[in-house]
Each structure stands twice: as structure tokens, then as C-alpha cells.
Write an enzyme that holds these catalytic residues in place. Sequence first.
Site, PDB file in Angstrom:
ATOM      1  N   GLU A  37       0.871  -1.171   0.000  1.00  0.00           N
ATOM      2  CA  GLU A  37       0.000   0.000   0.000  1.00  0.00           C
ATOM      3  C   GLU A  37       0.911   1.224   0.000  1.00  0.00           C
ATOM      4  OE1 GLU A  37      -2.803   0.268   3.259  1.00  0.00           O
ATOM      5  OE2 GLU A  37      -3.461   2.248   2.575  1.00  0.00           O
ATOM      6  N   ARG A 261       5.420 -12.832   9.693  1.00  0.00           N
ATOM      7  CA  ARG A 261       5.999 -11.504   9.512  1.00  0.00           C
ATOM      8  C   ARG A 261       7.392 -11.475  10.112  1.00  0.00           C
ATOM      9  NH1 ARG A 261       2.349  -7.200   8.618  1.00  0.00           N
ATOM     10  NH2 ARG A 261       3.664  -5.463   9.210  1.00  0.00           N
ATOM     11  N   LYS A 271       4.653   0.479   9.334  1.00  0.00           N
ATOM     12  CA  LYS A 271       4.648   1.817   8.732  1.00  0.00           C
ATOM     13  C   LYS A 271       4.009   2.844   9.655  1.00  0.00           C
ATOM     14  CE  LYS A 271       3.188   0.136   4.819  1.00  0.00           C
ATOM     15  NZ  LYS A 271       2.578  -0.063   3.510  1.00  0.00           N
TER      16      LYS A 271
HETATM   17  P1  ATP Z   1       2.846  -2.173   7.873  1.00  0.00           P
HETATM   18  O1  ATP Z   1       2.172  -2.876   9.006  1.00  0.00           O
HETATM   19  O2  ATP Z   1       4.263  -1.897   8.073  1.00  0.00           O
HETATM   20  O3  ATP Z   1       2.073  -0.997   7.367  1.00  0.00           O
HETATM   21  P2  ATP Z   1       1.642  -3.631   5.843  1.00  0.00           P
HETATM   22  O4  ATP Z   1       1.500  -5.086   5.899  1.00  0.00           O
HETATM   23  O5  ATP Z   1       0.431  -2.818   6.103  1.00  0.00           O
HETATM   24  O6  ATP Z   1       2.849  -3.227   6.725  1.00  0.00           O
HETATM   25  P3  ATP Z   1       1.726  -3.413   3.041  1.00  0.00           P
HETATM   26  O7  ATP Z   1       2.183  -2.294   2.210  1.00  0.00           O
HETATM   27  O8  ATP Z   1       0.270  -3.722   3.053  1.00  0.00           O
HETATM   28  O9  ATP Z   1       2.236  -3.130   4.489  1.00  0.00           O
HETATM   29  O10 ATP Z   1       2.569  -4.726   2.757  1.00  0.00           O
HETATM   30  C1  ATP Z   1       2.888  -5.222   1.499  1.00  0.00           C
HETATM   31  C2  ATP Z   1       3.277  -6.660   1.668  1.00  0.00           C
HETATM   32  O11 ATP Z   1       4.413  -6.772   2.521  1.00  0.00           O
HETATM   33  C3  ATP Z   1       2.165  -7.462   2.294  1.00  0.00           C
HETATM   34  O12 ATP Z   1       2.019  -8.658   1.564  1.00  0.00           O
HETATM   35  C4  ATP Z   1       2.639  -7.722   3.685  1.00  0.00           C
HETATM   36  O13 ATP Z   1       2.161  -8.954   4.153  1.00  0.00           O
HETATM   37  C5  ATP Z   1       4.163  -7.734   3.524  1.00  0.00           C
HETATM   38  N1  ATP Z   1       4.821  -7.330   4.776  1.00  0.00           N
HETATM   39  C6  ATP Z   1       4.680  -6.169   5.437  1.00  0.00           C
HETATM   40  N2  ATP Z   1       5.402  -6.170   6.567  1.00  0.00           N
HETATM   41  C7  ATP Z   1       6.027  -7.355   6.630  1.00  0.00           C
HETATM   42  C8  ATP Z   1       6.919  -7.975   7.568  1.00  0.00           C
HETATM   43  N3  ATP Z   1       7.312  -7.346   8.680  1.00  0.00           N
HETATM   44  N4  ATP Z   1       7.371  -9.214   7.293  1.00  0.00           N
HETATM   45  C9  ATP Z   1       6.984  -9.853   6.173  1.00  0.00           C
HETATM   46  N5  ATP Z   1       6.152  -9.337   5.257  1.00  0.00           N
HETATM   47  C10 ATP Z   1       5.663  -8.116   5.473  1.00  0.00           C
HETATM   48 MG    MG Z   2      -1.306  -3.071   4.956  1.00  0.00          MG
END
Ligand code: ATP
Ligand code: MG
Length: 555
Positions: A37, A261, A271
Site C-alpha cells: 500500500e 511476519r 509503517k
Molecule cells: P505495515 O504494518 O508496516 O504498514 P503492511 O503489511 O500494512 O505493513 P503493506 O504495504 O500492506 O504493508 O505490505 C505489502 C506486503 O508486505 C504485504 O504482503 C505484507 O504482508 C508484507 N509485509 C509487510 N510487513 C512485513 C513484515 N514485517 N514481514 C513480512 N512481510 C511483510
Molecule cells: Mg497493509
Amino acid sequence: MLPNNHSNPSDFIRETIADDLKSGKNESRVHTRFPPEPNGYLHIGHAKSICLNFEIARENKGLCNLRFDDTNPVTEEAEYVEAIRKDVEWLGFQWDNECYASDYFEQLYDYAVRLIKNGKAYVCDLSPEEVREQRGTLTEPGKESPYRNRPADENFLLFERMRAGEFASGSRTLRAKIDMSSGNMNMRDPVIYRIQHASHHRTGDKWCIYPMYDFAHCVSDSIEGITHSLCSLEFEDHRPLYDWFLDELGIHHPQQIEFARLNITNTVLSKRKLIKLVEEGHVTGWDDPRMPTLSGLRRRGYTPEAIRNFCGRIGIAKRNSTVDMALLEYCIREELNKAAPRYMAVLNPLKIVIENYPADLIEEIDAVNNPEDEKMGIRKVPFSREVYIERDDFMEDPPKKFFRLAPGREVRLRYAYYITCTDVIKDGNGEITELRCTYDPATKGGDSPDGRKVKSTLHWVSAPKSLEAEVRLYDHLFSVSEPGDDFVSQLNPDSLITLASCRIEPALEKIFRCQFERLGYFCLDKIDSSLKNKPVFNRIVTLKDAWAKIQKTGG
Ligand code: ATP
Ligand code: MG
């Protein structure tokens, strides 16, 4: 895509995919996607997901899309899209298709209409608070909305009017009609469209209704022909909903597979939390070298190879765990130990005057560029009557185990000569300002022909021929290993130490990444060097290997 520098051991996801290929599922294609995102910069947790998706595609001669999951106009920005593209490329991956969920808004709308016509979705007039209140709890079923049984025609007309902008933000939603007493809260008539009068960074003011993540994500996967939709563990409870939408719509059905994760000690990988650090000024920006963002790690001096190597080592598992930051540091140290040229830099300079050395002589001393790699050759380092050593390397009244320079003691200046301290000069406050020494011309190169040994070798630079530089020593951003909800209060006050008057070898003017002998690995900060008009170096990592110690003690 770049060739990988390590081979990935198998894991449960790779095994599932291998089975699917054997059974001929999805015409034996593999098509993955990385779906960020664009509401912030990528961090090293995302790197785990990027490596997994892109490497699985490559290993199976498949495809990998970069998809921007841009369905929330309020938090998303074009700046983030650009930063994400840059970071994925820097990490060494090239996507096969660049996609945007917002490109599917029209199709998503049509699919929502299909659900309405099939009696599987309804327009609900409850406010967001009322929807939340009526959802029930884990032990109590939710309450059915009074609008749940609206006829399909009425739902369709209302949904059209929602799109046309006739209603205020938040006044109505479109909800899937599933089961208000489901044990899975996500299945209790989830909202699939909300009204939000806000400009979108790509579609502008064309839309005032936006699809929710759970609906947009599975449909986007389906439209793109994704075969395996890999996501982190928190989406496990969303999988029944993912499957429900695609089954009800009767369209291509990718398989969602969840993995753990990445969490790393002494930092935060979310984020939402990272944005707070940036916005409240606890760091200088998304690319502050202390940040676990890819842009921060890049500025710190990390290489894409070290990060890919790290992601390969941590592996893919189904249980959440926290990886020690020392492992990430180990990965860059291991790479730089082999590859980085060595130089001398003095962080806290103390001047030495070698009284028996000719005043106007500058010698060029041979120094080895990398003891780990003979092919990297030797360089010339200027030596002169006045040199700088580290203040820490001298003690006027040394305790027993201090073997470095002290009054009357002889030590080696690396690659140069043996020197002996003959006098200590102080200012009016008793502060040491300078040392007087003598040198032994017969020890040129750093060894004594009479076999005389010294207990210590110091790094040094020539006083007139060195350059002034700023050096920044970084430590963990957080002083606790697992920062909690009040993470801001757990910031490490010593995460940055700036040393403004360091002295460096002149050759360092043209060097990007290197080892400062005895001090650690450092990287030129190009942005701040040009702002300050002098070299600014960031410490990437110390020489000391905390990971080896952790492994030895088993924790
Ligand atoms: P955040 O919680 O940091 O905002 P998010 O999951 O909302 O992370 P996205 O931009 O939606 O961020 O993530 C894109 C992809 O990266 C998703 O498939 C998510 O599962 C993966 N991802 C995000 N953070 C991690 C992590 N700490 N370890 C492994 N994969 C991750
Ligand atoms: Mg997300």
C-alpha cells in the site's frame, strides 16, 4: 531479475508450489505479486516479502507483479509510489507488470454489482460506529442490520447513487451478506465499499466510493491471474473471506498462503510506527540511517546483497518470531570483510609531534588495501613529522592492561614506524593538547630489524595531509529489544553520536564504502557531504561480531 547469491532452502510455500506444478494446477504456471500500500516507505519486513515473491517466480520461470494496493485515498501519495519502485529495483528485482488496484475500480464496481444482483451484498445505512457496535464479540454473535434484506433492485439503485456522490462520506456502506453469527468476525457481513469524498492520487475526483482491502485484494489477484497470493500471518483469518468473494463471483481463484511476519530486535517494523517517528521528528526522515526502511539501510551503507542474504537466512516459517538485529549486522559485516578496502581515519584526534623526524619531509608509506584479498593491492599513505592518533590510544597513567601509548612507551604506527612517547603537553586546564615522540628510522614498514616487539599497533593519519571529516556513529534506534506501544519513550538517546572534527586519509575523498581500521565499516553520506562541503561518513556496523557470540552462547 538479478541472479541470487545464495540458493534458497525449501520451505512450506515452495513445497506447496512444487506440488501444484506437478499436479498441473493453474496450467502449471507460477505468478506471484508484491502488493504494497503506497502509504509509507518500504522497510526490511517488506524485503522479506519481496524476496519471497520475486525469487519464487524466478525459481519457477514464472512472473511477479508489483501491485500498488491503492484503495485508500486519504493516506496514499504519489511520493510513496516512487519511493517503493526505487526500493524494489535497488533490492535487485524487476517486476513483470506494474499494476494498481485503482486501475480496477471500474471492474471492482461491476463485481460488486454482480454480488448485489445475486443477493450477496446490500447497502446498509448504519453509521460506521453502529456497524461496529452490532458486530458482536468472539463469544457473542452479531446483530443483523435492519437493511440486510433490502431487495436487490433497491440495493443496486442505492449503490449507483452512492457512486454518483449523492450521499455524505460514511453515511452508507455496501456490505457482503454472509453470516452475522460466524465464529470468524471477518465473515460478519463485512463492509466492501465505503463513501469517502476525497481525491485519489491517481483517479482524482472520479470516485467517491472506495473498495475495502479484503474485497479489492482478492479481486485484484484474480484479475491479474495470480496463482499464489503470499501474505503475512495476520491475514490468515481473512482467507475464508478471500475465498468467499472469489467463489461467489465465480472468477479465477488464486491460493492465499500465509507466512510469518519479520520482526527484528531493537527496532519497529510497522509503517504506522515509522510514520510517527518521521512526523514527530525523532529521526531526520524516512531515510535516516537508523531507520529499518530500505532507504535508511541504503543510506547507512547496507548493500542489496546483504539484505537479500539476510532474507534467505531467516527463512520462511508459519510462526511469528523475532530475529536478532545482530544477524542483519553479521550479513553486511561478512560481505564487507571480504570486499571493503581498508583505510585509516582518526575519530578523536590527538596530535603527535615526532621530534627527530625531518620537518619538511612527507614520505609515502605502503599500506595493504585488504588483508582478506591480496588482489586489492597496496596504496600510498602520506607520513609526516606531525600525525594524529586516537585520544583513546593514549593514557598518561595507564592501568595494567592498557598496552597502547603511554609516557616512555614504544608502540607501532601501522605500516609506518615504532614511536616512543617522550613528553605530554597540556593546556591551562590540564587538558592534553599534544604529545612529543621520537621514532626509530630502522623500523620503517612497521618492523624492527633487531626483533624488538611492541604490544600495540595504532592507526594514524598525517596532520598536514589528512582531510577533515564528520563521522556518525549509529547504534540501535531503540534501547529495548522489543519496543512496545509506547515505543517513542523507548528510543535510544545514544542512537547517534556525531563527531564533527575527524581526520581521514586523503585517499578517502573518493571512497564510498570501506573499513576504517580498528573502528568499523563506514559509508560516505553523499547527501550530507555535499550539503556540508566536507566528507560525512556513516558507520554501517562495528567490527565486533555480536552474532557469533549469540550463536556460541545459544541465546
Ligand atoms: P505495515 O504494518 O508496516 O504498514 P503492511 O503489511 O500494512 O505493513 P503493506 O504495504 O500492506 O504493508 O505490505 C505489502 C506486503 O508486505 C504485504 O504482503 C505484507 O504482508 C508484507 N509485509 C509487510 N510487513 C512485513 C513484515 N514485517 N514481514 C513480512 N512481510 C511483510
Ligand atoms: Mg497493509
